[in-house]
Design a protein around this motif. Structure first.
Motif, mmCIF file in Angstrom:
data_model
loop_
_atom_site.group_PDB
_atom_site.id
_atom_site.type_symbol
_atom_site.label_atom_id
_atom_site.label_comp_id
_atom_site.label_asym_id
_atom_site.label_seq_id
_atom_site.Cartn_x
_atom_site.Cartn_y
_atom_site.Cartn_z
ATOM 1 N N LYS A 95 0.861 -1.180 0.000
ATOM 2 C CA LYS A 95 0.000 0.000 0.000
ATOM 3 C C LYS A 95 0.902 1.236 0.000
ATOM 4 O O LYS A 95 1.825 1.324 0.810
ATOM 5 C CB LYS A 95 -0.893 0.021 1.241
ATOM 6 N N VAL A 96 0.650 2.161 -0.915
ATOM 7 C CA VAL A 96 1.464 3.376 -1.047
ATOM 8 C C VAL A 96 0.595 4.597 -0.744
ATOM 9 O O VAL A 96 -0.533 4.708 -1.247
ATOM 10 C CB VAL A 96 2.051 3.508 -2.470
ATOM 11 N N TYR A 97 1.139 5.501 0.071
ATOM 12 C CA TYR A 97 0.404 6.702 0.476
ATOM 13 C C TYR A 97 1.167 7.967 0.102
ATOM 14 O O TYR A 97 2.393 8.015 0.173
ATOM 15 C CB TYR A 97 0.173 6.700 1.995
ATOM 16 N N ASP A 98 0.405 8.984 -0.287
ATOM 17 C CA ASP A 98 0.955 10.305 -0.582
ATOM 18 C C ASP A 98 0.461 11.265 0.495
ATOM 19 O O ASP A 98 -0.683 11.175 0.955
ATOM 20 C CB ASP A 98 0.460 10.752 -1.963
ATOM 21 N N ALA A 99 1.337 12.191 0.919
ATOM 22 C CA ALA A 99 0.936 13.220 1.886
ATOM 23 C C ALA A 99 0.116 14.266 1.132
ATOM 24 O O ALA A 99 0.607 15.336 0.767
ATOM 25 C CB ALA A 99 2.157 13.838 2.549
ATOM 26 N N ALA A 100 -1.165 13.944 0.914
ATOM 27 C CA ALA A 100 -2.020 14.769 0.056
ATOM 28 C C ALA A 100 -2.208 16.177 0.604
ATOM 29 O O ALA A 100 -2.268 17.147 -0.158
ATOM 30 C CB ALA A 100 -3.374 14.082 -0.119
ATOM 31 N N TRP B 228 5.597 15.391 -2.309
ATOM 32 C CA TRP B 228 6.690 15.827 -1.443
ATOM 33 C C TRP B 228 7.081 14.779 -0.410
ATOM 34 O O TRP B 228 8.226 14.723 0.029
ATOM 35 C CB TRP B 228 6.299 17.132 -0.736
ATOM 36 N N ARG B 229 6.130 13.996 0.012
ATOM 37 C CA ARG B 229 6.391 12.940 1.000
ATOM 38 C C ARG B 229 5.610 11.697 0.597
ATOM 39 O O ARG B 229 4.503 11.805 0.047
ATOM 40 C CB ARG B 229 5.942 13.370 2.397
#
Length: 203
Positions: free
Chosen positions: A43-48, A64-65
């Protein structure tokens, strides 16, 4: 017939409260051992929230993160005589190499390995972490983004990999954003603390 590997448990509430967004969920072969194919359910997450704050401030859309967590499975299953401790060094080495490759695939240059640390994750197991540094030219902002990445590997009820990266300086300073919103007032130490908490919370 082999079953698809289960995805790792991630701290859903912590991710939501931190403004993170799930951007990818996949199962794929991550590397090969002499006797087995190793698949990762990731599972991949972006600091939205961070991404949107920069976009709203200066119109630059960039990740950015990021943070991801992977649960590994083996096909065929490991033989009864092969314990986790026997292959953990190999899994750790492969995971670290894959993380460095991931940074390169994202366009980062000067990818370098840094120090190692041992931490106890929330499940009580011990994980070994490795840091990475890298740089990315942001032509649209006439700036260079320098990041720190962390990748952790451990074994609990199965092998887990958790990793991510964050900027080495405040984004408002890097991008010359005046009167930055609260989401852009955070420091690299804030980013570091949040990422390590997320890594430790993976099960």
């Amino acid at each position: 017939m082999p079953t698809d590997p289960a995805f790792p448990d991630v701290p859903v509430d912590q991710l939501r409260d931190g403004g993170w967004e799930l951007v990818d969920e996949s199962v794929k072969t991550v590397f090969q051992l002499p006797t087995a194919r190793v698949e990762g359910a990731t599972k991949v997450y972006d600091a939205a929230e961070t991404r949107e704050a920069v976009r709203d401030a200066i119109g630059l859309d960039h990740q950015w993160r990021f943070f991801f967590a992977t649960a590994l499975s083996f096909t065929p299953p490991l033989a009864p005589g092969i314990g986790p401790a026997m292959i953990l060094p190999t899994v750790r080495s492969e995971a670290q190499s894959a993380f460095a490759d991931e940074l390169a695939d994202r366009g980062f240059k000067s990818v370098e390995r840094g120090r190692r640390e041992r931490v106890r994750v929330d499940s009580g197991d011990r994980a070994r972490l490795r840091t990475y540094s890298a740089e990315l030219d942001l032509e649209a902002a006439d700036a260079t983004l320098s990041i720190t990445g962390w990748v952790g590997v451990w074994h609990s009820d199965g092998f887990r990999i958790a990793a991510g990266a964050y900027p080495n300086q405040s984004l408002s300073s890097l991008l010359a954003i005046e009167n930055p919103p609260e989401a852009l007032q955070r420091t690299p130490s804030d980013y570091r603390a949040e990422l390590l908490a997320l890594i430790r919370a993976v099960a």
